[in-house]
Design a protein around this motif. Structure first.
Motif, PDB file in Angstrom:
ATOM      1  N   LEU A 223       0.713  -1.295   0.083  1.00  0.00           N
ATOM      2  CA  LEU A 223       0.104   0.125  -0.134  1.00  0.00           C
ATOM      3  C   LEU A 223       0.519   1.193   0.211  1.00  0.00           C
ATOM      4  O   LEU A 223       1.736   1.263   0.831  1.00  0.00           O
ATOM      5  N   SER A 224       1.087   1.889  -0.955  1.00  0.00           N
ATOM      6  CA  SER A 224       1.360   3.311  -0.874  1.00  0.00           C
ATOM      7  C   SER A 224       0.323   4.650  -1.190  1.00  0.00           C
ATOM      8  O   SER A 224      -0.363   4.324  -2.087  1.00  0.00           O
ATOM      9  N   ILE A 225       0.937   5.395  -0.605  1.00  0.00           N
ATOM     10  CA  ILE A 225       0.552   7.337  -0.914  1.00  0.00           C
ATOM     11  C   ILE A 225       0.928   7.689  -1.384  1.00  0.00           C
ATOM     12  O   ILE A 225       2.394   8.093  -1.381  1.00  0.00           O
ATOM     13  N   ARG A 226       1.208   8.622  -2.412  1.00  0.00           N
ATOM     14  CA  ARG A 226       2.320   9.239  -3.257  1.00  0.00           C
ATOM     15  C   ARG A 226       1.703  10.406  -3.598  1.00  0.00           C
ATOM     16  O   ARG A 226      -0.241  10.288  -4.015  1.00  0.00           O
ATOM     17  N   ASP A 227       1.807  11.816  -3.559  1.00  0.00           N
ATOM     18  CA  ASP A 227       1.107  13.283  -4.151  1.00  0.00           C
ATOM     19  C   ASP A 227       1.473  13.528  -6.130  1.00  0.00           C
ATOM     20  O   ASP A 227       2.032  12.436  -6.380  1.00  0.00           O
ATOM     21  N   LYS A 228       1.944  14.741  -6.138  1.00  0.00           N
ATOM     22  CA  LYS A 228       2.792  14.768  -7.410  1.00  0.00           C
ATOM     23  C   LYS A 228       3.974  14.620  -7.707  1.00  0.00           C
ATOM     24  O   LYS A 228       4.354  14.587  -8.506  1.00  0.00           O
ATOM     25  N   THR A 229       4.411  14.935  -6.095  1.00  0.00           N
ATOM     26  CA  THR A 229       6.046  14.615  -6.819  1.00  0.00           C
ATOM     27  C   THR A 229       6.804  13.548  -6.058  1.00  0.00           C
ATOM     28  O   THR A 229       8.108  13.217  -6.262  1.00  0.00           O
ATOM     29  N   THR A 231       6.152   9.549  -3.423  1.00  0.00           N
ATOM     30  CA  THR A 231       5.962   8.463  -2.135  1.00  0.00           C
ATOM     31  C   THR A 231       5.815   9.494  -1.096  1.00  0.00           C
ATOM     32  O   THR A 231       6.963   9.506  -0.736  1.00  0.00           O
ATOM     33  N   VAL A 232       4.498   9.515  -0.694  1.00  0.00           N
ATOM     34  CA  VAL A 232       4.822  10.067   1.223  1.00  0.00           C
ATOM     35  C   VAL A 232       4.803   8.574   1.882  1.00  0.00           C
ATOM     36  O   VAL A 232       5.290   8.686   2.974  1.00  0.00           O
ATOM     37  N   TYR A 233       3.949   7.640   1.800  1.00  0.00           N
ATOM     38  CA  TYR A 233       3.842   6.662   2.753  1.00  0.00           C
ATOM     39  C   TYR A 233       4.420   5.246   1.842  1.00  0.00           C
ATOM     40  O   TYR A 233       3.146   4.885   1.177  1.00  0.00           O
ATOM     41  N   ALA A 241       1.848  -7.677  10.582  1.00  0.00           N
ATOM     42  CA  ALA A 241       2.420  -6.621  10.734  1.00  0.00           C
ATOM     43  C   ALA A 241       0.683  -5.727  10.843  1.00  0.00           C
ATOM     44  O   ALA A 241      -0.391  -6.416   9.996  1.00  0.00           O
ATOM     45  N   VAL A 242       0.574  -4.967  11.704  1.00  0.00           N
ATOM     46  CA  VAL A 242      -1.062  -4.463  11.651  1.00  0.00           C
ATOM     47  C   VAL A 242      -0.295  -2.692  11.672  1.00  0.00           C
ATOM     48  O   VAL A 242      -0.010  -1.993  12.603  1.00  0.00           O
ATOM     49  N   HIS A 243      -1.009  -1.877  11.044  1.00  0.00           N
ATOM     50  CA  HIS A 243      -1.260  -0.541  11.304  1.00  0.00           C
ATOM     51  C   HIS A 243      -2.825   0.262  11.710  1.00  0.00           C
ATOM     52  O   HIS A 243      -3.907  -0.096  11.071  1.00  0.00           O
ATOM     53  N   PHE A 244      -2.967   1.019  12.746  1.00  0.00           N
ATOM     54  CA  PHE A 244      -3.751   1.157  13.265  1.00  0.00           C
ATOM     55  C   PHE A 244      -4.793   2.765  14.053  1.00  0.00           C
ATOM     56  O   PHE A 244      -3.096   2.874  14.641  1.00  0.00           O
ATOM     57  N   MET A 245      -4.814   3.335  13.979  1.00  0.00           N
ATOM     58  CA  MET A 245      -4.947   5.017  14.809  1.00  0.00           C
ATOM     59  C   MET A 245      -3.395   5.290  14.062  1.00  0.00           C
ATOM     60  O   MET A 245      -3.142   6.094  15.194  1.00  0.00           O
ATOM     61  N   GLU A 246      -2.837   5.186  13.152  1.00  0.00           N
ATOM     62  CA  GLU A 246      -2.071   6.332  13.056  1.00  0.00           C
ATOM     63  C   GLU A 246      -2.165   7.691  11.885  1.00  0.00           C
ATOM     64  O   GLU A 246      -3.332   7.406  10.842  1.00  0.00           O
ATOM     65  N   GLU A 247      -1.978   8.997  11.689  1.00  0.00           N
ATOM     66  CA  GLU A 247      -2.536   9.797  11.640  1.00  0.00           C
ATOM     67  C   GLU A 247      -1.349  10.086  10.294  1.00  0.00           C
ATOM     68  O   GLU A 247      -0.333   9.724  11.000  1.00  0.00           O
ATOM     69  N   ILE A 248      -1.378  10.447   9.071  1.00  0.00           N
ATOM     70  CA  ILE A 248      -0.242  11.069   7.868  1.00  0.00           C
ATOM     71  C   ILE A 248      -0.889  12.132   7.413  1.00  0.00           C
ATOM     72  O   ILE A 248      -2.723  12.275   7.291  1.00  0.00           O
ATOM     73  N   ASN A 249      -0.149  12.756   7.708  1.00  0.00           N
ATOM     74  CA  ASN A 249      -0.822  14.875   6.823  1.00  0.00           C
ATOM     75  C   ASN A 249      -0.272  14.531   5.439  1.00  0.00           C
ATOM     76  O   ASN A 249       0.906  14.745   5.047  1.00  0.00           O
ATOM     77  N   SER A 251       0.423  17.279   2.894  1.00  0.00           N
ATOM     78  CA  SER A 251      -0.113  18.967   2.060  1.00  0.00           C
ATOM     79  C   SER A 251      -0.628  18.881   0.764  1.00  0.00           C
ATOM     80  O   SER A 251      -1.592  20.317   0.786  1.00  0.00           O
ATOM     81  N   GLN A 252      -0.742  18.777  -0.746  1.00  0.00           N
ATOM     82  CA  GLN A 252      -1.127  18.885  -1.496  1.00  0.00           C
ATOM     83  C   GLN A 252      -2.094  18.199  -1.624  1.00  0.00           C
ATOM     84  O   GLN A 252      -3.228  17.757  -1.161  1.00  0.00           O
ATOM     85  N   SER A 253      -3.389  18.841  -2.240  1.00  0.00           N
ATOM     86  CA  SER A 253      -4.308  19.211  -2.643  1.00  0.00           C
ATOM     87  C   SER A 253      -4.903  17.344  -3.465  1.00  0.00           C
ATOM     88  O   SER A 253      -6.401  17.527  -3.773  1.00  0.00           O
ATOM     89  N   GLU A 254      -3.893  17.356  -4.001  1.00  0.00           N
ATOM     90  CA  GLU A 254      -4.246  15.943  -4.902  1.00  0.00           C
ATOM     91  C   GLU A 254      -3.584  15.102  -4.593  1.00  0.00           C
ATOM     92  O   GLU A 254      -1.926  15.141  -4.093  1.00  0.00           O
ATOM     93  N   TRP A 255      -3.781  13.419  -4.178  1.00  0.00           N
ATOM     94  CA  TRP A 255      -2.557  12.809  -3.787  1.00  0.00           C
ATOM     95  C   TRP A 255      -3.261  11.364  -4.767  1.00  0.00           C
ATOM     96  O   TRP A 255      -4.669  10.939  -5.151  1.00  0.00           O
ATOM     97  N   SER A 256      -2.540  10.258  -4.216  1.00  0.00           N
ATOM     98  CA  SER A 256      -3.334   9.400  -4.664  1.00  0.00           C
ATOM     99  C   SER A 256      -3.714   7.617  -4.083  1.00  0.00           C
ATOM    100  O   SER A 256      -1.636   7.681  -3.152  1.00  0.00           O
ATOM    101  N   LEU A 257      -4.113   6.671  -3.178  1.00  0.00           N
ATOM    102  CA  LEU A 257      -3.669   5.946  -2.772  1.00  0.00           C
ATOM    103  C   LEU A 257      -3.263   4.679  -4.115  1.00  0.00           C
ATOM    104  O   LEU A 257      -4.611   4.358  -4.776  1.00  0.00           O
ATOM    105  N   GLN A 258      -2.589   3.648  -3.951  1.00  0.00           N
ATOM    106  CA  GLN A 258      -2.320   2.484  -4.709  1.00  0.00           C
ATOM    107  C   GLN A 258      -2.156   1.271  -3.471  1.00  0.00           C
ATOM    108  O   GLN A 258      -1.283   1.659  -2.803  1.00  0.00           O
ATOM    109  N   VAL A 259      -3.161   0.482  -4.212  1.00  0.00           N
ATOM    110  CA  VAL A 259      -2.461  -1.392  -3.482  1.00  0.00           C
ATOM    111  C   VAL A 259      -2.392  -2.040  -4.159  1.00  0.00           C
ATOM    112  O   VAL A 259      -2.926  -2.277  -5.439  1.00  0.00           O
ATOM    113  N   ASP A 260      -1.245  -3.205  -4.415  1.00  0.00           N
ATOM    114  CA  ASP A 260      -0.773  -4.336  -5.329  1.00  0.00           C
ATOM    115  C   ASP A 260      -1.484  -5.421  -4.263  1.00  0.00           C
ATOM    116  O   ASP A 260      -1.154  -5.489  -3.290  1.00  0.00           O
TER     117      ASP A 260
END
Length: 309
Positions: A223-229, A231-233, A241-249, A251-260
Motif C-alpha cells: 500500500l502506498s500513498i503518493r502526491d504529485k512529486t 511517495t509519501v508513505y 504487521a498491523v497499522h491502526f490509529m496512525e495519522e498521515i498529513n 499537504s498537496q491538494s491531490e494525491w493517490s492511494l495505490q494497493v498492489d
C-alpha cells in the motif's frame, strides 16, 4: 461492573520492533477518549462489544490492567482476581511491545491484538474470550511497569462510529464530502489474479487516519500513498504487521492511494478515514483494478516489521 467511559485525547504511538527490557509506563485513562471493556485472564467469561444500528466498532487502544493495593506497595493486590477496582493501573500494550526484546513476548502481544481486531474491527457486534484457548489469555504472564506487576485484564479501548458511505478499493466509485472513507472488499480484489487498485483524492490538503490496515503475511502486497512529486508513505504486508490509529498529513491538494494485490495474498483489512483541511470537501475517486505484469520479480519489503498505533 459495566464498561467505563473515559474522555480526553487519544495519543498516537508509533511502535516498532525494538530491543529493550519489558518496562512500560502507566497510562492515565482520564486522558483517553472511548469506552473500555476489560477481559479477565483468569475467568472463563466472555465480554461483548455492541454498537447501535448503523455504527461499527473502531478499536483505538490496547491496555494491560493491573491491580494496585491502597498503600502502593502492591502487597495483597492479587493479580488472579477478576474484580475491577477504581485504583487499577493501566499500561499501554504498544509501549510494552516496544520495550520488550523477547521474541515470545512480542508474539504474544501481536497475536492478542490481531485476534481482537479480527473479531471486532469494523463490525457492529463482537465477543471477546479470555479462556485458555484465546490469544488474549497469552498475555497473563507478561509483567508490566518498573515493579514488574502481573496484569489481571486486557482492556480494549474502542468507540462506535457511524457507518459511512465508503469508497471501495478495486471498485469504480466517486464520493465527495468533508470526511470520507476508503475500505477494502476481498471479493472485489480477488476478481483478477494480479492487479493494482487506485483511489485518487482531490480538493484539499488531507489528514489520513489508518483505522485498521492489515495487509497479510506476504511482502508482495503493498500500500502506498503518493502526491504529485513523491511517495509519501509505503507499507508492505509482513508477519503479523498491523497499522491502526496512525495519522498521515498530506499537504498537496491531490494525491493517490495505490494497493498492489495478488489473488493468493489478499489484504485482510484496509480501512481508513480522510478529512479535508479546515473542513474542506474532499473527493475520492476509486477505479477498477488494472492487471499488472507478473513476469518480473516481486517487489521487496522495506524491512518494516512493525505494529503502529
Amino acid at each position: 461492573m459495566g464498561d467505563v467511559r473515559v474522555s480526553g485525547t487519544i495519543l498516537v504511538l508509533m511502535v516498532s520492533y525494538c530491543s529493550g527490557s519489558i518496562i512500560c509506563d502507566k497510562v492515565d485513562v482520564a486522558e483517553i477518549e472511548g469506552d473500555v471493556i476489560s477481559v479477565c485472564y483468569n475467568q472463563v467469561k466472555s465480554k461483548e462489544i455492541k454498537c447501535p444500528r448503523n455504527e461499527s466498532v473502531l478499536v483505538k487502544h490496547f491496555l494491560q490492567r493491573a491491580h494496585a493495593s491502597k498503600d502502593g506497595d502492591d502487597k495483597g493486590a492479587d493479580y488472579r482476581s477478576c474484580a475491577e477496582k477504581f485504583n487499577d493501573e493501566y499500561y499501554d500494550v504498544g509501549e510494552c511491545l516496544l520495550m520488550t526484546s523477547d521474541v515470545h513476548q512480542k508474539r504474544a502481544y501481536q497475536t492478542a491484538i490481531m485476534e481482537v481486531l479480527e473479531e471486532c474491527s469494523q463490525k457492529r457486534y463482537c465477543i471477546l474470550e479470555g479462556d485458555t484457548s484465546s490469544s488474549i489469555h497469552g498475555l497473563k504472564d507478561l509483567p508490566v511497569g518498573e515493579r514488574k506487576k502481573r496484569p489481571s485484564h486486557l482492556a480494549v479501548l474502542h468507540q462506535c462510529v457511524k457507518d459511512q458511505v465508503a469508497s471501495v478499493l478495486c471498485d469504480s466509485k466517486t464520493e465527495t464530502g468533508k470526511e470520507g472513507y476508503i475500505s477494502s472488499n476481498r471479493l472485489k480484489m480477488s476478481s483478477r489474479d494480479t492487479s493494482t487498485c487506485t483511489c485518487t483524492v482531490s480538493g484539499a490538503a488531507s489528514r489520513v487516519t489508518l483505522l485498521d490496515v492489515r495487509l497479510g503475511n506476504s511482502n508482495v502486497t503493498t500500500l502506498s500513498i503518493r502526491d504529485k512529486t513523491r511517495t509519501v508513505y509505503t507499507i508492505h504486508g509482513g508477519d503479523l504487521a498491523v497499522h491502526f490509529m496512525e495519522e498521515i498529513n498530506i499537504s498537496q491538494s491531490e494525491w493517490s492511494l495505490q494497493v498492489d494485490v495478488i489473488r493468493d495474498y489478499l489484504p485482510n483489512k484496509i480501512w481508513m478515514r480522510l478529512e479535508g483541511h479546515n473542513g474542506s470537501d474532499v473527493t475520492v475517486t476509486c477505479k477498477e483494478s488494472e492487471t499488472r505484469d507478473t513476469h518480473g520479480a516481486p517487489r521487496s519489503s522495506s524491512g518494516e516489521e512493525c505494529l503502529n498505533y
